[in-house]
Write a protein that holds these residues in place. Sequence first.
Motif, short mmCIF file in Angstrom:
data_model
loop_
_atom_site.label_atom_id
_atom_site.label_comp_id
_atom_site.label_asym_id
_atom_site.label_seq_id
_atom_site.Cartn_x
_atom_site.Cartn_y
_atom_site.Cartn_z
N PHE A 66 47.32 35.74 -26.28
CA PHE A 66 47.59 36.66 -25.17
C PHE A 66 48.98 36.40 -24.60
O PHE A 66 49.58 35.35 -24.85
N ALA A 67 49.47 37.34 -23.81
CA ALA A 67 50.77 37.16 -23.16
C ALA A 67 50.62 37.39 -21.67
O ALA A 67 49.69 38.08 -21.22
N GLU A 68 51.52 36.83 -20.90
CA GLU A 68 51.50 37.02 -19.45
C GLU A 68 51.60 38.51 -19.14
O GLU A 68 52.26 39.26 -19.85
N ASN A 69 50.93 38.89 -18.06
CA ASN A 69 51.01 40.25 -17.53
C ASN A 69 50.37 41.32 -18.42
O ASN A 69 50.52 42.51 -18.16
N GLU A 70 49.66 40.91 -19.46
CA GLU A 70 48.95 41.91 -20.29
C GLU A 70 47.67 42.35 -19.60
O GLU A 70 47.04 41.58 -18.89
N GLN A 71 47.24 43.55 -19.94
CA GLN A 71 45.96 44.05 -19.46
C GLN A 71 44.84 43.43 -20.31
O GLN A 71 45.01 43.29 -21.52
N ILE A 72 43.73 43.06 -19.68
CA ILE A 72 42.64 42.47 -20.46
C ILE A 72 41.69 43.56 -20.97
O ILE A 72 41.20 43.51 -22.09
N ILE A 73 41.47 44.55 -20.12
CA ILE A 73 40.60 45.65 -20.53
C ILE A 73 41.19 46.29 -21.79
O ILE A 73 42.40 46.49 -21.89
N GLY A 74 40.32 46.57 -22.74
CA GLY A 74 40.79 47.22 -23.96
C GLY A 74 41.07 46.25 -25.10
O GLY A 74 41.27 46.67 -26.24
N LYS A 75 41.08 44.95 -24.79
CA LYS A 75 41.31 43.96 -25.87
C LYS A 75 40.15 44.02 -26.86
O LYS A 75 38.98 43.98 -26.46
N LYS A 76 40.47 44.06 -28.12
CA LYS A 76 39.44 44.14 -29.14
C LYS A 76 38.71 42.79 -29.26
O LYS A 76 39.34 41.74 -29.18
N ILE A 77 37.42 42.85 -29.43
CA ILE A 77 36.65 41.61 -29.57
C ILE A 77 35.81 41.64 -30.85
O ILE A 77 35.59 42.70 -31.43
N ASP A 78 35.37 40.46 -31.28
CA ASP A 78 34.64 40.36 -32.55
C ASP A 78 33.20 39.87 -32.38
O ASP A 78 32.34 40.20 -33.16
N TYR A 79 32.99 39.03 -31.37
CA TYR A 79 31.67 38.42 -31.18
C TYR A 79 31.22 38.59 -29.73
O TYR A 79 32.04 38.62 -28.81
N VAL A 80 29.91 38.65 -29.56
CA VAL A 80 29.33 38.61 -28.22
C VAL A 80 28.21 37.57 -28.25
O VAL A 80 27.39 37.58 -29.17
N PHE A 81 28.25 36.66 -27.29
CA PHE A 81 27.18 35.65 -27.21
C PHE A 81 26.49 35.78 -25.85
O PHE A 81 27.12 35.60 -24.80
N LEU A 82 25.21 36.13 -25.89
CA LEU A 82 24.39 36.14 -24.67
C LEU A 82 23.44 34.95 -24.80
O LEU A 82 22.63 34.90 -25.73
N GLY A 83 23.55 34.01 -23.88
CA GLY A 83 22.66 32.86 -23.95
C GLY A 83 23.23 31.69 -23.18
O GLY A 83 24.05 31.87 -22.28
#
Lengths: 211, 465
Positions: B327-344
Amino acid sequence: MIEKYFYSKNKNIMAYDKFTVLQSSAVPMPIENVDTDQIIPARFLKATTREGFGDNLFRDWRYNNDNSPKQDFVLNNPTYSGKILVAGRNFGSGSSREHAAWAIYDYGFRCVISSFFADIFKGNALNIGILPVTVSPEFLHKIFTAIEADAKAIIEVNLPEQTVTIATTGEKESFTINGYKKNNMINGFDDIDYLQSMKGEIAAFAEKSLY
Amino acid sequence: MSKQTLFDKVWDAHVVRKIEDGPDVFLIDRHFIHEVTSPVAFLGLENRGIDVMYAKRTFATADHNTPTINQHLPVQDPLSANQLQQLETNTTKHGISHWGLGHAKNGIVHVVGPENGITLPGMTIVCGDSHTSTHGAFGAIAFGIGTSEVEMVLSSQCIMQPKPMKMRVNVNGKLGKGVLPKDVTLYIIAQLSAAGATGYFVEYAGDVFENMSMEGRMTVCNMSIEMGARGGMIAPDETTFNYLNGREQAPKGEAWDRALAYWKTLKTDDEAVFDKEYTFDAADIEPQITYGTNPGLGTGISQNIPLSGDVIDGEASYKKSLGYMGFAENEQIIGKKIDYVFLGSCTNGRIEDFRAFASIVKGRKKADNVTAWLVPGSHIVESQIKEEGILDILTESGFELRQPGCSACLAMNDDKVPAGKYAVSTSNRNFEGRQGPGARTLLASPLVAAAAAVTGVVTDPREFL
Ligand code: SF4
């Protein structure tokens, strides 16, 4: 009831080497928030004895995926060596795994100097015979500078006097440690012996407990 | 006596002996052990030739290193299998209760303790796991210990602890839509930083916690360690008593009445003073997400990644952290592509977390680019998920449910996020490599995790509510 320090009755069990005055060059790691997952990643916690963790100390910073050493990591740089690890603020945060302290000890460090330690790590270190020394941010900076100037600069950690001295510059700072723990470190005693010696008192107290 | 905090009351009731210029000898009421941090402690007892003092005050469960599929089959990894076997052997030998792999009550230690009524108000509770702070939700003093201390508790039911300083964190007002207990705790940690409460024991107070369920309180107390605190606690109240009443190991009948009368005294006196106190407004808290490699590096989901001057971490450490995350400073987080989700995990592996997750994925489909691991905290939670029809919702949306355990929280078993991949995780730590070597973790609530799971990118869950 208030008691003076304990002197071990069971001399057969030396929990760790005694610690009095340590004079050594030091390994600099000016990184903040070094957490216990970096010190020893979870996948190496599967052993059921406490030896051998030093090989995997800082595993993922120290080795590439193919197990070749990462040349730019300080432990792979022959210029630096010694029994003292000097690290940035908030050292040992995260997991309570004592394996982190075992790994540091097993690698050969006897003392870690930082400007701030996480609580559990500090307690674990003391319990196995590593001395965590908290110095001011300014003094920490001076140590890093001294090592930068001379990689073999000797740092003296004097536990009885509670001081750290940079031999090359003569700069000195004192540190705090509670008297009980200090006495344990100097004599190689541990808490388990102490607790064993007062089991009657504990039992009387525990019987009255609600739970 | 009238100026004590909740913490003082419980602490002082457990001091067997005070040592001058040293720690207190501190009595432990409940001790939980698991397969990873206990073997060396038992070995220590053997070497010294000493026995377990009160076997009935220790409870064992296997969780850290257990597989989350095919639990009926022999454990494949020989080292993991050996640890599980040692726990079985050690507990049998010493007469300690053990809910091992396959036991109907098996699960993550900090989930099974409370749900079976082993955890009670006013207790002192330790375990060789830093998230033992979870049990503080019941008004217990609960914290993680190292293996040497596990050996102390086994052999003498005590540890030697200096009394920490006291901090109170108040959050008042009403939480906004889509803001969960996890967001409250991530917000507090971001305000105080990952070391902001080191040396302290925290009490959480204010309407937000008073109105919170026990599950939510556990999530908050669980994360106390992530700002450096040894533990966190919340005064027990009707919510606590209702939760406990009827649980298997909770007191019954007359014993319950006696306990209840005592538990009602467990609150901070009006005049009591804390070494440090913070007060926050619930209205300032939006759904949170972390972007760095310690839990203090988090922000509201609609915000951009802060500039290095705006965080407490030094510039070099902050840059290293963002570099690792890609990541870089001042970037928006919303919209970042993700690969995994862990619920637990012991942070968000309880029934309410699955309800929250299901509320968003219901009627939607899992995004194709996302691998989702949904891991209940215990078999009891797993049964609840089935009974409440949540499993059907999850299955229809393309999700599978795994079997209970710590799983990808620490990635000791096979549930590892591959190097360079992004995971939105409801667990508690985003350290480098925590979820697998090279894995990049974004900590968030079950709602944020669900929104990411159906869109494949970091998404504000409020869009779906
Ligand atoms: S879920 Fe994670 S934090 Fe909780 S007990 Fe397991 S490993 Fe520890």
